[in-house]
Motif scaffolding. Structure first.
Motif, PDB file in Angstrom:
ATOM      1  N   ALA A 112       0.845  -1.211   0.000  1.00 20.37           N
ATOM      2  CA  ALA A 112       0.000   0.000   0.000  1.00 20.37           C
ATOM      3  C   ALA A 112       0.877   1.256   0.000  1.00 20.37           C
ATOM      4  O   ALA A 112       0.624   2.207  -0.761  1.00 20.37           O
ATOM      5  CB  ALA A 112      -0.912  -0.023   1.218  1.00 20.37           C
ATOM      6  N   MET A 113       1.929   1.252   0.816  1.00 19.59           N
ATOM      7  CA  MET A 113       2.806   2.427   0.901  1.00 19.59           C
ATOM      8  C   MET A 113       3.509   2.690  -0.428  1.00 19.59           C
ATOM      9  O   MET A 113       3.689   3.827  -0.840  1.00 19.59           O
ATOM     10  CB  MET A 113       3.852   2.239   2.019  1.00 19.59           C
ATOM     11  N   GLU A 114       3.913   1.612  -1.090  1.00 18.25           N
ATOM     12  CA  GLU A 114       4.607   1.745  -2.374  1.00 18.25           C
ATOM     13  C   GLU A 114       3.712   2.461  -3.390  1.00 18.25           C
ATOM     14  O   GLU A 114       4.184   3.195  -4.252  1.00 18.25           O
ATOM     15  CB  GLU A 114       5.019   0.351  -2.872  1.00 18.25           C
ATOM     16  N   PHE A 115       2.406   2.227  -3.263  1.00 15.43           N
ATOM     17  CA  PHE A 115       1.465   2.892  -4.170  1.00 15.43           C
ATOM     18  C   PHE A 115       0.957   4.216  -3.607  1.00 15.43           C
ATOM     19  O   PHE A 115      -0.033   4.772  -4.101  1.00 15.43           O
ATOM     20  CB  PHE A 115       0.294   1.948  -4.492  1.00 15.43           C
ATOM     21  N   GLY A 116       1.596   4.704  -2.556  1.00 15.15           N
ATOM     22  CA  GLY A 116       1.244   6.015  -2.004  1.00 15.15           C
ATOM     23  C   GLY A 116      -0.098   6.042  -1.307  1.00 15.15           C
ATOM     24  O   GLY A 116      -0.768   7.084  -1.247  1.00 15.15           O
ATOM     25  N   SER A 117      -0.504   4.904  -0.755  1.00 19.68           N
ATOM     26  CA  SER A 117      -1.833   4.789  -0.150  1.00 19.68           C
ATOM     27  C   SER A 117      -1.997   5.680   1.085  1.00 19.68           C
ATOM     28  O   SER A 117      -1.052   5.906   1.844  1.00 19.68           O
ATOM     29  CB  SER A 117      -2.041   3.325   0.240  1.00 19.68           C
ATOM     30  N   SER A 118      -3.222   6.154   1.278  1.00 18.39           N
ATOM     31  CA  SER A 118      -3.559   6.833   2.527  1.00 18.39           C
ATOM     32  C   SER A 118      -4.155   5.788   3.471  1.00 18.39           C
ATOM     33  O   SER A 118      -4.545   4.691   3.034  1.00 18.39           O
ATOM     34  CB  SER A 118      -4.599   7.923   2.263  1.00 18.39           C
ATOM     35  N   ALA A 119      -4.271   6.151   4.753  1.00 20.87           N
ATOM     36  CA  ALA A 119      -4.917   5.248   5.709  1.00 20.87           C
ATOM     37  C   ALA A 119      -6.372   5.055   5.288  1.00 20.87           C
ATOM     38  O   ALA A 119      -6.932   3.960   5.392  1.00 20.87           O
ATOM     39  CB  ALA A 119      -4.822   5.820   7.118  1.00 20.87           C
ATOM     40  N   GLU A 120      -6.975   6.123   4.775  1.00 23.32           N
ATOM     41  CA  GLU A 120      -8.378   6.030   4.335  1.00 23.32           C
ATOM     42  C   GLU A 120      -8.536   5.004   3.197  1.00 23.32           C
ATOM     43  O   GLU A 120      -9.469   4.209   3.184  1.00 23.32           O
ATOM     44  CB  GLU A 120      -8.887   7.406   3.889  1.00 23.32           C
ATOM     45  N   ASP A 121      -7.576   5.030   2.228  1.00 23.70           N
ATOM     46  CA  ASP A 121      -7.616   4.051   1.122  1.00 23.70           C
ATOM     47  C   ASP A 121      -7.665   2.634   1.675  1.00 23.70           C
ATOM     48  O   ASP A 121      -8.456   1.806   1.233  1.00 23.70           O
ATOM     49  CB  ASP A 121      -6.353   4.150   0.242  1.00 23.70           C
ATOM     50  N   LEU A 122      -6.768   2.367   2.625  1.00 23.07           N
ATOM     51  CA  LEU A 122      -6.674   1.020   3.194  1.00 23.07           C
ATOM     52  C   LEU A 122      -7.965   0.683   3.940  1.00 23.07           C
ATOM     53  O   LEU A 122      -8.467  -0.445   3.875  1.00 23.07           O
ATOM     54  CB  LEU A 122      -5.474   0.977   4.158  1.00 23.07           C
ATOM     55  N   GLY A 123      -8.509   1.687   4.616  1.00 24.96           N
ATOM     56  CA  GLY A 123      -9.756   1.490   5.359  1.00 24.96           C
ATOM     57  C   GLY A 123     -10.939   1.230   4.433  1.00 24.96           C
ATOM     58  O   GLY A 123     -11.922   0.601   4.829  1.00 24.96           O
ATOM     59  N   MET A 124     -10.861   1.730   3.184  1.00 23.02           N
ATOM     60  CA  MET A 124     -11.983   1.560   2.243  1.00 23.02           C
ATOM     61  C   MET A 124     -11.932   0.227   1.501  1.00 23.02           C
ATOM     62  O   MET A 124     -12.871  -0.127   0.789  1.00 23.02           O
ATOM     63  CB  MET A 124     -11.982   2.707   1.229  1.00 23.02           C
ATOM     64  N   MET A 125     -10.796  -0.490   1.661  1.00 27.62           N
ATOM     65  CA  MET A 125     -10.694  -1.778   0.946  1.00 27.62           C
ATOM     66  C   MET A 125     -11.478  -2.865   1.655  1.00 27.62           C
ATOM     67  O   MET A 125     -11.690  -2.806   2.860  1.00 27.62           O
ATOM     68  CB  MET A 125      -9.224  -2.186   0.846  1.00 27.62           C
ATOM     69  N   VAL A 126     -11.902  -3.868   0.890  1.00 27.64           N
ATOM     70  CA  VAL A 126     -12.645  -4.982   1.478  1.00 27.64           C
ATOM     71  C   VAL A 126     -11.653  -6.081   1.860  1.00 27.64           C
ATOM     72  O   VAL A 126     -10.882  -6.538   1.027  1.00 27.64           O
ATOM     73  CB  VAL A 126     -13.667  -5.552   0.466  1.00 27.64           C
ATOM     74  N   PHE A 127     -11.655  -6.467   3.107  1.00 31.39           N
ATOM     75  CA  PHE A 127     -10.774  -7.532   3.593  1.00 31.39           C
ATOM     76  C   PHE A 127     -11.609  -8.774   3.877  1.00 31.39           C
ATOM     77  O   PHE A 127     -12.710  -8.671   4.415  1.00 31.39           O
ATOM     78  CB  PHE A 127     -10.066  -7.102   4.886  1.00 31.39           C
ATOM     79  N   GLY A 128     -11.084  -9.920   3.510  1.00 33.99           N
ATOM     80  CA  GLY A 128     -11.790 -11.175   3.755  1.00 33.99           C
ATOM     81  C   GLY A 128     -11.991 -11.422   5.244  1.00 33.99           C
ATOM     82  O   GLY A 128     -11.202 -10.964   6.069  1.00 33.99           O
ATOM     83  N   HIS A 129     -13.035 -12.161   5.570  1.00 31.04           N
ATOM     84  CA  HIS A 129     -13.328 -12.458   6.968  1.00 31.04           C
ATOM     85  C   HIS A 129     -13.515 -13.955   7.151  1.00 31.04           C
ATOM     86  O   HIS A 129     -14.179 -14.585   6.326  1.00 31.04           O
ATOM     87  CB  HIS A 129     -14.614 -11.738   7.404  1.00 31.04           C
ATOM     88  N   PRO A 130     -13.048 -14.543   8.184  1.00 34.06           N
ATOM     89  CA  PRO A 130     -12.187 -13.952   9.199  1.00 34.06           C
ATOM     90  C   PRO A 130     -10.716 -14.145   8.820  1.00 34.06           C
ATOM     91  O   PRO A 130     -10.279 -15.253   8.550  1.00 34.06           O
ATOM     92  CB  PRO A 130     -12.522 -14.763  10.453  1.00 34.06           C
ATOM     93  N   THR A 131      -9.963 -13.064   8.821  1.00 34.42           N
ATOM     94  CA  THR A 131      -8.527 -13.141   8.519  1.00 34.42           C
ATOM     95  C   THR A 131      -7.761 -12.303   9.534  1.00 34.42           C
ATOM     96  O   THR A 131      -8.321 -11.381  10.143  1.00 34.42           O
ATOM     97  CB  THR A 131      -8.205 -12.574   7.122  1.00 34.42           C
ATOM     98  N   LEU A 132      -6.495 -12.604   9.652  1.00 33.06           N
ATOM     99  CA  LEU A 132      -5.622 -11.771  10.494  1.00 33.06           C
ATOM    100  C   LEU A 132      -5.459 -10.400   9.834  1.00 33.06           C
ATOM    101  O   LEU A 132      -5.260  -9.383  10.500  1.00 33.06           O
ATOM    102  CB  LEU A 132      -4.259 -12.436  10.676  1.00 33.06           C
ATOM    103  N   SER A 133      -5.574 -10.376   8.498  1.00 33.70           N
ATOM    104  CA  SER A 133      -5.423  -9.113   7.763  1.00 33.70           C
ATOM    105  C   SER A 133      -6.448  -8.075   8.187  1.00 33.70           C
ATOM    106  O   SER A 133      -6.231  -6.872   8.036  1.00 33.70           O
ATOM    107  CB  SER A 133      -5.574  -9.356   6.262  1.00 33.70           C
ATOM    108  N   GLU A 134      -7.575  -8.539   8.701  1.00 31.07           N
ATOM    109  CA  GLU A 134      -8.588  -7.584   9.156  1.00 31.07           C
ATOM    110  C   GLU A 134      -8.030  -6.653  10.231  1.00 31.07           C
ATOM    111  O   GLU A 134      -8.523  -5.530  10.403  1.00 31.07           O
ATOM    112  CB  GLU A 134      -9.806  -8.325   9.714  1.00 31.07           C
TER     113      GLU A 134
END
Ligand code: FAD
Ligand code: AMP
Length: 479
Positions: free
Chosen positions: A435-457
């Motif tokens: 995400a950082m490499e693509f210049g992501s904001s925290a909001e961008d990451l927050g708007m993505m859909v993460f699978g459930h249940p995962t540690l990535s959540e």
């Protein structure tokens, strides 16, 4: 006339072998020189990483963790075990087989990519000539358009604790113990000391870690460092900061270590084995002829610019032997960059986004700036954290220790750093690195859909927490 190559790489660790493979892929006539011999006296590629570093340490970390789990943790899942025993020589043999497979794999990759593998000691002479002295003492001189120096690093020795490769060992010796030492001393609470201390602690050693600095993991994000210290201490590692080792005396099969404590008082402790893990230094012994034109910096690293060019035109240097973190993946990326630049491409590395991992259990991983660094820079910032104790997946796996921490710029919201202690932290932090490499904001990451249940959540929630939007935990920052 001597044989001429487009590229000669000296050293086949993760920096050198990757450089050689990439150069050959790009159509350059490439050779790689390596002086490492295995126990049978045969040349092997792979350097520190494959032979005595990343891979063997992870093999022992995994074996010792399985032993620990079988003995201590399976009951919780309703699994009864009895008579669980550790066979140290089988554990070491498994590790050695992995090394054999992987180093053999490099030989295969060299062959399939058309890299000429030369075994012996390489020395850079003036005019981009490389002298190779093979294991029988035969000397051959090769010409090269480009030379890549990738000679790596070696463990630092300290006068108060000379290594005798019996009672007092360095990291290499600690991968070869034939039995579990009852009392194990570790000098240095760095990455390697904590990993090797963890291996033998899980196997049953009483481990004492002596660290000269007064703070634990001083260069890491201190919130994560404090949490890590708590977790490791609970596991039984006796971590003593402000404990500078000043002497040691081997007496038969044990060693008594003298150190100065916080008050400057002399203390003593006796161990069955002592591992000296006080860092590594660049290795350039017999590498450079006096007139090679390559300069070292004041700390003994080969001096290079951002593109890994040395002072001598056509001579490059990569990996542990140059500035920057001593990490396998950092050297490998430098290898790719240099090979591509030699082939005329404009490749670069983003040195600001290099993940760093400590493979304890749970793992500790970070990328980007720590909160202390951001604070010192004066940049305004927000922090979002999420504890694994609030993660359903972590609970299911009984891996609820630790947290994810994301730091973002308060105005641009760009992610500045991510620090994790917790299950699979190494793999989780890589998601934020992308995400950082693509210049992501925290909001961008927050708007993505993460699978459930995962540690990535936990990453998702920490990103949401930056703005006080986390769902599964009370937000510190209210919106
Ligand atoms: P090396 O791997 O040191 O390779 C250099 C090679 O050059 C060696 O094979 C050497 O024999 C050869 N050489 C030197 N001089 C000559 C010469 N004159 N002629 C011919 N050959 C020569 N890093 C991570 O990223 N992740 C980890 O989990 C990790 N764990 C580690 C665990 C331990 C116990 C240790 C010791 C290190 C660990 N590291 C880890 C660090 C990692 O191993 C190094 O950063 C990496 O190996 C550096 O790669 P390199 O190619 O620069 O050098
Ligand atoms: P690293 O460089 O990450 O491998 O960590 C090595 C650690 O060893 C550092 O934290 C040093 O402070 C520590 N260290 C170096 N010399 C001594 C010493 N004489 N006694 C105790 N710790 C030491």
């Amino acid at each position: 006339m001597s044989e001429k190559f487009d590229v000669i790489v000296i050293g086949s660790g993760p920096a050198g072998y990757v450089a050689a493979i990439r150069a050959a892929q790009l159509g350059l006539k490439t050779a790689c020189v390596e002086k490492w011999k295995n126990e049978e006296g045969k040349g092997v590629n792979g350097g520190t990483c494959l032979n005595v570093g990343c891979i063997p340490s992870k093999a022992l970390l995994d074996s010792s963790y399985k032993y620990h789990e079988a003995k201590e943790d399976l009951g919780l899942h309703g699994i009864t075990t009895s008579g669980v025993e550790l066979n140290v020589s089988s554990m070491i043999a498994r590790k050695n087989q992995i090394i054999k497979n992987l180093t053999g794999g490099i030989a295969g990759l060299f062959k399939s990519n058309g890299v000429t593998s030369l075994f012996g000691t390489g020395k850079l002479l003036a005019g981009k000539k490389v002298e190779v002295t093979d294991f029988d003492g035969k000397v051959t001189i090769y010409d090269a358009e480009n030379v890549i120096l990738a000679s790596g690093s070696s463990p630092i020795n300290i006068p108060p604790a000379p290594v005798d490769n019996d009672v007092v060992v360095n990291s290499t010796g600690a991968l070869e113990f034939t039995e579990v030492p009852k009392r194990l001393g570790v000098i240095g609470a760095g990455v390697i000391g904590l990993e090797l201390g963890s291996v033998w602690n899980r196997c049953g050693s009483k481990v004492t870690v002596l660290e000269a600095l007064d703070s634990f993991l001083a260069i890491m994000d201190q919130q994560i460092a404090k949490e890590t210290q708590k977790i490791l201490t609970k596991q039984g590692l006796d971590i003593r900061t402000s404990s500078r080792v000043t002497g040691s005396k081997v007496n038969g099969k044990e060693v008594t270590v003298t150190y100065l404590d916080k008050e400057g008082k002399e203390q003593q402790e006796t161990f069955d084995k002592l591992i000296v893990c006080v860092g590594r230094r660049p290795f350039t012994e017999n590498l450079l002829a006096a007139d090679s034109g390559v300069n070292l910096d004041e700390r003994g690293f080969i001096f290079v610019n951002e593109q890994c060019e040395t002072n001598a035109p056509g001579v490059w240097a990569i990996g542990d032997v140059v500035r920057g973190p001593m990490l396998a993946h950092k050297g490998s990326e430098e290898g790719v960059m240099v090979a591509e630049r030699i082939a005329g491409q404009k490749s670069q590395i983003n040195y600001d986004i290099i993940p760093n991992v400590i493979y304890t259990h749970p793992e500790v991983a970070s990328v980007g700036k720590t909160e202390e660094q951001v604070k010192a820079s004066g940049e305004p910032y927000n922090v979002g954290t999420f504890p694994f104790a609030a993660s359903g997946r972590a609970m299911a796996a009984n891996e609820t220790q630790g947290l994810v921490k994301i730091i973002a710029h308060a105005e641009t919201d760009r992610i500045l750093g991510c620090h994790i202690v917790g299950p699979s932290a190494a793999d989780l932090v890589q998601q934020v690195a992308i995400a950082m490499e693509f210049g992501s904001s925290a909001e961008d990451l927050g708007m993505m859909v993460f699978g459930h249940p995962t540690l990535s959540e936990a990453i998702h929630e920490a990103a949401l927490a930056v703005h006080g939007h986390a769902i599964h935990v009370a937000n510190k920052k209210k919106r």
